[in-house]
Design an enzyme around this catalytic site. Structure first.
Site, PDB file in Angstrom:
ATOM      1  N   THR A  68       0.839  -1.198   0.000  1.00 32.77           N
ATOM      2  CA  THR A  68       0.000   0.000   0.000  1.00 32.77           C
ATOM      3  C   THR A  68       0.872   1.244   0.000  1.00 32.77           C
ATOM      4  O   THR A  68       1.992   1.248   0.509  1.00 32.77           O
ATOM      5  CB  THR A  68      -0.933   0.019   1.228  1.00 32.77           C
ATOM      6  OG1 THR A  68      -0.151   0.036   2.425  1.00 32.77           O
ATOM      7  CG2 THR A  68      -1.853  -1.200   1.227  1.00 32.77           C
ATOM      8  N   TYR A  99       3.272  11.625  15.369  1.00 35.85           N
ATOM      9  CA  TYR A  99       3.754  10.598  14.437  1.00 35.85           C
ATOM     10  C   TYR A  99       4.473   9.490  15.197  1.00 35.85           C
ATOM     11  O   TYR A  99       4.237   8.295  14.970  1.00 35.85           O
ATOM     12  CB  TYR A  99       4.690  11.225  13.417  1.00 35.85           C
ATOM     13  CG  TYR A  99       5.365  10.235  12.499  1.00 35.85           C
ATOM     14  CD1 TYR A  99       4.731   9.784  11.340  1.00 35.85           C
ATOM     15  CD2 TYR A  99       6.637   9.737  12.783  1.00 35.85           C
ATOM     16  CE1 TYR A  99       5.352   8.872  10.495  1.00 35.85           C
ATOM     17  CE2 TYR A  99       7.261   8.828  11.949  1.00 35.85           C
ATOM     18  CZ  TYR A  99       6.618   8.399  10.806  1.00 35.85           C
ATOM     19  OH  TYR A  99       7.234   7.491   9.986  1.00 35.85           O
ATOM     20  N   THR A 125       3.502   4.530  -4.564  1.00 35.57           N
ATOM     21  CA  THR A 125       3.740   5.309  -5.775  1.00 35.57           C
ATOM     22  C   THR A 125       5.055   6.076  -5.745  1.00 35.57           C
ATOM     23  O   THR A 125       5.472   6.637  -6.750  1.00 35.57           O
ATOM     24  CB  THR A 125       2.595   6.308  -6.025  1.00 35.57           C
ATOM     25  OG1 THR A 125       2.450   7.156  -4.874  1.00 35.57           O
ATOM     26  CG2 THR A 125       1.284   5.575  -6.282  1.00 35.57           C
ATOM     27  N   GLY A 146       8.996   6.695  -3.152  1.00 38.56           N
ATOM     28  CA  GLY A 146       9.778   6.403  -1.966  1.00 38.56           C
ATOM     29  C   GLY A 146       9.990   4.931  -1.694  1.00 38.56           C
ATOM     30  O   GLY A 146      10.257   4.132  -2.590  1.00 38.56           O
ATOM     31  N   ILE A 147       9.881   4.549  -0.417  1.00 39.11           N
ATOM     32  CA  ILE A 147      10.145   3.180   0.010  1.00 39.11           C
ATOM     33  C   ILE A 147       9.191   2.199  -0.645  1.00 39.11           C
ATOM     34  O   ILE A 147       9.592   1.112  -1.075  1.00 39.11           O
ATOM     35  CB  ILE A 147      10.059   3.081   1.546  1.00 39.11           C
ATOM     36  CG1 ILE A 147      11.180   3.895   2.195  1.00 39.11           C
ATOM     37  CG2 ILE A 147      10.123   1.625   1.999  1.00 39.11           C
ATOM     38  CD1 ILE A 147      11.023   4.064   3.701  1.00 39.11           C
ATOM     39  N   GLY A 148       7.916   2.560  -0.736  1.00 39.41           N
ATOM     40  CA  GLY A 148       6.936   1.657  -1.322  1.00 39.41           C
ATOM     41  C   GLY A 148       7.248   1.335  -2.771  1.00 39.41           C
ATOM     42  O   GLY A 148       7.183   0.170  -3.193  1.00 39.41           O
ATOM     43  N   SER A 206       8.873   2.880  12.365  1.00 40.09           N
ATOM     44  CA  SER A 206       9.828   3.984  12.256  1.00 40.09           C
ATOM     45  C   SER A 206      10.721   3.972  13.476  1.00 40.09           C
ATOM     46  O   SER A 206      10.265   3.663  14.600  1.00 40.09           O
ATOM     47  CB  SER A 206       9.106   5.324  12.174  1.00 40.09           C
ATOM     48  OG  SER A 206      10.014   6.405  12.306  1.00 40.09           O
TER      49      SER A 206
END
Length: 251
Positions: free
Chosen positions: A13, A151, A16, A18-20, A138
């Protein structure tokens, strides 16, 4: 080895950028058919082009239950199962104590906790014995960070979800682990410094001084850690938190 996910069905999920996106590229290269989600149609199209083969893009907002229902119904119809689930969608904003708003709390916990919970819960009927669930954590979850408390608290919640869910899933053969990066050179991180490239580089350089390895990570380095948790190399790793932070929160 280039086939550690050969024949696997993976869902990532928020993939689109970066890491994903880096993880989707790697999983596809390792033989998986990867489903990715994202909110923006144009960003999904760009990600599809970047990944190339073995990818299906689904426009969806992970905070919307009806969108999640659509995602899993499509995967059920087309693939019938999920072998790897990376609940990667997440984010946060900077506000110090005294300026925290109800909107910030709702949005941060809505994306990082509520959406993650229902992503995993709705995936359960498709997860098979031997499947791997990876939760986006994180290093901020175990270290104080100025103006980033909401966060950080949301990521601490993710860590406990993994600890609890492995008990709920005992005997199913489904593994749940947390992947916790430190600072990673991604569009999301650079965005905290605004649009000025000089300010962005200054932030990257400063963050590098806080990390024992002397630099921030690149997205593909986190993707390699995700691959370890996704494949059979980690077949007896369950309920763990893998820090990929260059030692930032460990020293």
């Amino acid at each position: 080895m280039s086939d550690r996910l050969d024949g696997k069905i993976a869902l990532i999920t928020g993939a689109t950028q970066g890491i994903g996106l880096a993880t989707a590229k790697l999983f596809a290269a390792q033989g998986a058919h990867v489903y990715i989600t994202g909110r923006d149609a144009e960003a999904l199209k760009s990600a599809h082009n970047a990944i190339g083969a073995n990818v299906t893009c689904i426009q969806a907002d992970s905070t919307q239950i009806t969108d999640l229902d659509h995602v899993f119904e499509q995967i059920k119809t087309e693939a019938g199962r999920i072998d790897v689930l990376y609940a990667n969608a997440g984010g946060g904003t900077l506000l110090p104590l005294g300026q925290i708003t109800e909107q910030q709390v709702d949005e941060t916990f809505g994306l990082n906790v509520k959406a993650l919970i229902f992503t995993v819960q709705k995936a359960l009927p498709l997860l098979v014995s031997g499947s791997s669930v990876i939760l986006a954590g994180s290093s901020a979850s175990i270290a104080g960070t100025a103006a980033f408390s909401v966060y950080s608290a949301s990521k601490a919640a993710v860590r406990n979800l993994a600890r609890s869910w492995i008990l709920d899933l005992k005997g199913t053969g489904i593994r749940v682990n947390v992947l916790s990066p430190g600072p990673v050179r991604t569009p999301a991180l650079l965005g905290y410094a605004g649009d000025d490239p000089a300010q962005q580089q200054g932030m990257i350089d400063y963050l590098g001084t806080l990390i024992p390895m002397g630099r921030v990570a690149e997205a593909d380095e986190i993707a390699k850690a995700a691959l370890f948790l996704a494949c059979d190399d980690s077949s007896f790793v369950n309920g763990a938190e893998l820090f990929a932070d260059g030692g930032m929160a460990q020293a």
